[in-house]
Motif scaffolding. Structure first.
Motif, mmCIF file in Angstrom:
data_model
loop_
_atom_site.group_PDB
_atom_site.id
_atom_site.type_symbol
_atom_site.label_atom_id
_atom_site.label_comp_id
_atom_site.label_asym_id
_atom_site.label_seq_id
_atom_site.Cartn_x
_atom_site.Cartn_y
_atom_site.Cartn_z
ATOM 1 N N LEU A 1 -23.497 26.156 -16.789
ATOM 2 C CA LEU A 1 -22.977 25.151 -15.914
ATOM 3 C C LEU A 1 -21.918 24.153 -16.538
ATOM 4 O O LEU A 1 -20.895 23.820 -15.985
ATOM 5 C CB LEU A 1 -24.146 24.094 -15.455
ATOM 6 C CG LEU A 1 -25.166 24.692 -14.578
ATOM 7 C CD1 LEU A 1 -26.122 23.924 -14.281
ATOM 8 C CD2 LEU A 1 -24.719 25.298 -13.517
ATOM 9 N N ARG A 2 -22.273 24.129 -18.210
ATOM 10 C CA ARG A 2 -21.186 23.517 -18.841
ATOM 11 C C ARG A 2 -19.970 24.310 -19.061
ATOM 12 O O ARG A 2 -18.726 23.678 -19.370
ATOM 13 C CB ARG A 2 -21.792 23.147 -20.280
ATOM 14 C CG ARG A 2 -22.693 21.873 -20.155
ATOM 15 C CD ARG A 2 -23.339 21.647 -21.719
ATOM 16 N NE ARG A 2 -24.069 22.418 -22.251
ATOM 17 C CZ ARG A 2 -25.471 22.681 -22.019
ATOM 18 N NH1 ARG A 2 -26.073 21.816 -21.412
ATOM 19 N NH2 ARG A 2 -26.192 23.553 -22.750
ATOM 20 N N ARG A 3 -20.083 25.585 -18.705
ATOM 21 C CA ARG A 3 -18.965 26.483 -18.878
ATOM 22 C C ARG A 3 -17.936 26.390 -17.797
ATOM 23 O O ARG A 3 -16.874 26.638 -17.758
ATOM 24 C CB ARG A 3 -19.241 27.923 -19.143
ATOM 25 C CG ARG A 3 -18.202 28.915 -19.762
ATOM 26 C CD ARG A 3 -18.849 30.370 -19.471
ATOM 27 N NE ARG A 3 -20.166 30.585 -20.337
ATOM 28 C CZ ARG A 3 -21.042 31.688 -20.031
ATOM 29 N NH1 ARG A 3 -20.265 32.502 -19.344
ATOM 30 N NH2 ARG A 3 -22.227 31.638 -20.832
ATOM 31 N N TYR A 4 -18.434 25.892 -16.613
ATOM 32 C CA TYR A 4 -17.610 25.985 -15.544
ATOM 33 C C TYR A 4 -17.749 24.416 -14.810
ATOM 34 O O TYR A 4 -18.115 24.230 -13.837
ATOM 35 C CB TYR A 4 -18.093 26.898 -14.364
ATOM 36 C CG TYR A 4 -18.117 28.287 -14.827
ATOM 37 C CD1 TYR A 4 -16.677 28.793 -14.509
ATOM 38 C CD2 TYR A 4 -19.026 28.959 -15.420
ATOM 39 C CE1 TYR A 4 -16.416 30.458 -14.930
ATOM 40 C CE2 TYR A 4 -18.853 30.403 -15.572
ATOM 41 C CZ TYR A 4 -17.809 31.017 -15.654
ATOM 42 O OH TYR A 4 -17.506 32.252 -16.056
ATOM 43 N N PRO A 5 -17.308 23.363 -15.702
ATOM 44 C CA PRO A 5 -17.642 21.932 -15.172
ATOM 45 C C PRO A 5 -16.708 21.583 -13.784
ATOM 46 O O PRO A 5 -17.426 20.874 -13.091
ATOM 47 C CB PRO A 5 -17.178 21.154 -16.419
ATOM 48 C CG PRO A 5 -16.241 22.045 -16.995
ATOM 49 C CD PRO A 5 -16.599 23.298 -17.043
ATOM 50 N N TYR B 1 -33.529 19.767 -14.252
ATOM 51 C CA TYR B 1 -33.671 21.025 -15.626
ATOM 52 C C TYR B 1 -33.717 22.378 -15.115
ATOM 53 O O TYR B 1 -34.743 22.730 -14.475
ATOM 54 C CB TYR B 1 -34.644 20.455 -16.407
ATOM 55 C CG TYR B 1 -34.645 21.430 -17.722
ATOM 56 C CD1 TYR B 1 -33.607 21.558 -18.518
ATOM 57 C CD2 TYR B 1 -35.570 22.308 -18.061
ATOM 58 C CE1 TYR B 1 -33.688 22.096 -19.935
ATOM 59 C CE2 TYR B 1 -35.709 22.876 -19.347
ATOM 60 C CZ TYR B 1 -34.532 23.103 -20.151
ATOM 61 O OH TYR B 1 -34.434 23.917 -21.164
ATOM 62 N N TYR B 2 -32.731 23.160 -15.340
ATOM 63 C CA TYR B 2 -32.527 24.281 -15.117
ATOM 64 C C TYR B 2 -32.876 25.467 -16.417
ATOM 65 O O TYR B 2 -32.596 26.585 -15.849
ATOM 66 C CB TYR B 2 -31.260 24.759 -14.268
ATOM 67 C CG TYR B 2 -30.817 23.829 -13.113
ATOM 68 C CD1 TYR B 2 -31.615 24.436 -11.865
ATOM 69 C CD2 TYR B 2 -30.340 22.768 -12.902
ATOM 70 C CE1 TYR B 2 -31.442 23.694 -10.631
ATOM 71 C CE2 TYR B 2 -30.005 22.209 -11.682
ATOM 72 C CZ TYR B 2 -30.833 22.520 -10.618
ATOM 73 O OH TYR B 2 -30.413 21.910 -9.548
ATOM 74 N N GLY B 3 -33.292 24.975 -17.390
ATOM 75 C CA GLY B 3 -33.140 25.861 -18.466
ATOM 76 C C GLY B 3 -31.928 25.750 -19.467
ATOM 77 O O GLY B 3 -30.799 25.617 -18.805
ATOM 78 N N ALA B 4 -32.268 26.175 -20.819
ATOM 79 C CA ALA B 4 -31.063 26.053 -21.455
ATOM 80 C C ALA B 4 -29.974 27.035 -21.389
ATOM 81 O O ALA B 4 -28.823 26.887 -21.186
ATOM 82 C CB ALA B 4 -31.463 26.271 -22.914
ATOM 83 N N HIS C 1 -16.508 30.663 -7.599
ATOM 84 C CA HIS C 1 -17.357 29.910 -6.487
ATOM 85 C C HIS C 1 -17.812 28.737 -6.973
ATOM 86 O O HIS C 1 -18.018 28.652 -8.133
ATOM 87 C CB HIS C 1 -18.735 30.721 -6.048
ATOM 88 C CG HIS C 1 -18.303 32.302 -5.502
ATOM 89 N ND1 HIS C 1 -17.108 32.327 -4.344
ATOM 90 C CD2 HIS C 1 -18.546 33.373 -6.030
ATOM 91 C CE1 HIS C 1 -17.118 33.486 -4.061
ATOM 92 N NE2 HIS C 1 -17.890 34.167 -4.893
ATOM 93 N N ARG C 2 -18.002 27.587 -5.976
ATOM 94 C CA ARG C 2 -18.380 26.402 -6.266
ATOM 95 C C ARG C 2 -19.897 26.208 -6.272
ATOM 96 O O ARG C 2 -20.432 26.756 -5.153
ATOM 97 C CB ARG C 2 -17.627 25.382 -5.532
ATOM 98 C CG ARG C 2 -16.013 25.361 -5.767
ATOM 99 C CD ARG C 2 -15.270 24.793 -4.358
ATOM 100 N NE ARG C 2 -15.696 25.661 -3.069
ATOM 101 C CZ ARG C 2 -15.436 25.231 -1.820
ATOM 102 N NH1 ARG C 2 -14.463 24.297 -1.618
ATOM 103 N NH2 ARG C 2 -15.607 25.949 -0.879
ATOM 104 N N LEU C 3 -20.529 25.505 -6.973
ATOM 105 C CA LEU C 3 -21.960 25.365 -7.119
ATOM 106 C C LEU C 3 -22.317 23.888 -7.067
ATOM 107 O O LEU C 3 -21.868 23.003 -7.897
ATOM 108 C CB LEU C 3 -22.392 25.988 -8.441
ATOM 109 C CG LEU C 3 -23.971 26.035 -8.425
ATOM 110 C CD1 LEU C 3 -24.598 26.820 -7.462
ATOM 111 C CD2 LEU C 3 -24.175 26.453 -10.087
ATOM 112 N N GLY C 4 -23.349 23.631 -6.115
ATOM 113 C CA GLY C 4 -24.026 22.254 -6.122
ATOM 114 C C GLY C 4 -25.430 22.505 -7.115
ATOM 115 O O GLY C 4 -26.249 23.373 -7.044
ATOM 116 N N VAL C 5 -25.557 21.438 -7.817
ATOM 117 C CA VAL C 5 -26.973 21.141 -8.527
ATOM 118 C C VAL C 5 -27.583 19.993 -8.495
ATOM 119 O O VAL C 5 -26.842 18.910 -7.850
ATOM 120 C CB VAL C 5 -26.831 21.467 -9.960
ATOM 121 C CG1 VAL C 5 -26.104 23.052 -10.429
ATOM 122 C CG2 VAL C 5 -25.796 20.506 -10.890
#
Length: 256
Positions: free
Chosen positions: A156-160, A147-150, A138-142
């Motif tokens: 998020l970095r895992r699914y750029p 800041y969403y926490g560590a 699934h595709r996600l918007g942020v």
């Protein structure tokens, strides 16, 4: 007899009044950016006045301290910059970072700061956590610069290639158009943003728990002392234990 009587009257004043006058002799400068329902201007006829959950909370705290406030609207990065240099005394609705702690005190927490995954009402997703949801493609918007926490940041970095970083309104529109399958948004602020864009009802929060971190007021180390922060936290705790907390929360947690 007049001098001893005056001396007695001064010491008969309530303790809160005795230290309030010296605690903040000039108005405190409060930096904020426009983010309803936490802090925003509301137009009442020809008058603009400050409104919001965080605003009313801070007003209640300052009333207990006997302090006056002046609200100054600036972009968030400028708020942090000016707080670090002592051009502002307080910043609104902030998350704790070690970097920020170099130049600011953090008040005790006053808001749970909950983030949810928002999806189209017609879409049914049975995943119970964000990692599984993203793992299904699934595709996600942020929101850019949010800041969403560590833990979420690492995810998020895992699914750029599945993550789009834009502003809130762009996320609403991209979800409507099917260009993303959901976006991360604050549980209190997102309903207000959706209502403003005429999208209430079609976009809803998913039941999964995404992220929760408490938010604080930031107080400049350049202009405010540790003693002030201790008194501030006492007043903050008093508001939290009073009926005011529930009244303020209900005012902004339900759209009318």
């Amino acid at each position: 007899m007049r001098l001893p009587l005056l001396f007695c009257l001064l010491f008969a004043l309530p303790a809160s009044m005795a230290w309030a006058s010296s605690l903040c002799p000039s108005p405190l400068r409060v930096g904020f950016d426009n983010w309803p329902p936490y802090h925003y201007y509301q137009q009442d006829g020809e008058t603009r006045r400050m409104r919001g959950f965080a605003v009313e909370y801070l007003d209640a705290v300052s009333a207990r301290l006997g302090c006056r406030l002046v609200y100054v609207e600036r972009p968030w990065k400028r708020v942090l910059h000016d707080l670090a240099r002592g051009r502002l005394d307080i910043a609104m609705e902030a998350y704790f970072f070690d970097d920020r702690a170099r130049y600011a005190w953090f008040s005790d927490a006053y808001n749970p700061g909950r983030t949810a995954l928002w999806v189209r009402k017609a879409d049914l997703y049975d995943e119970q956590d964000l990692a599984t949801w993203l793992g299904k493609g699934h595709r996600l918007g942020v929101t850019k610069d949010y800041y969403y926490g560590a833990e979420i940041g690492e995810l998020l970095r895992r699914y750029p290639h599945q993550v789009s970083e834009v502003n809130d309104v762009q996320n609403y529109r991209k979800l409507q158009l099917g260009r993303i399958d959901g976006f991360l948004g604050d549980r209190l602020a997102t309903p207000w943003g959706l209502k403003r864009e005429g999208l209430t009802g079609g976009i809803v929060p998913h039941a999964m728990r995404v992220y929760e971190t408490p938010t604080h007021f930031m107080l400049s180390k350049q202009t405010l002392s540790a003693e002030f922060v201790a008194r501030f936290n006492q007043a903050l705790g008093a508001v939290g234990k009073s009926d005011e907390h529930a009244l303020i929360w209900r005012r902004y947690a339900s759209l009318r």
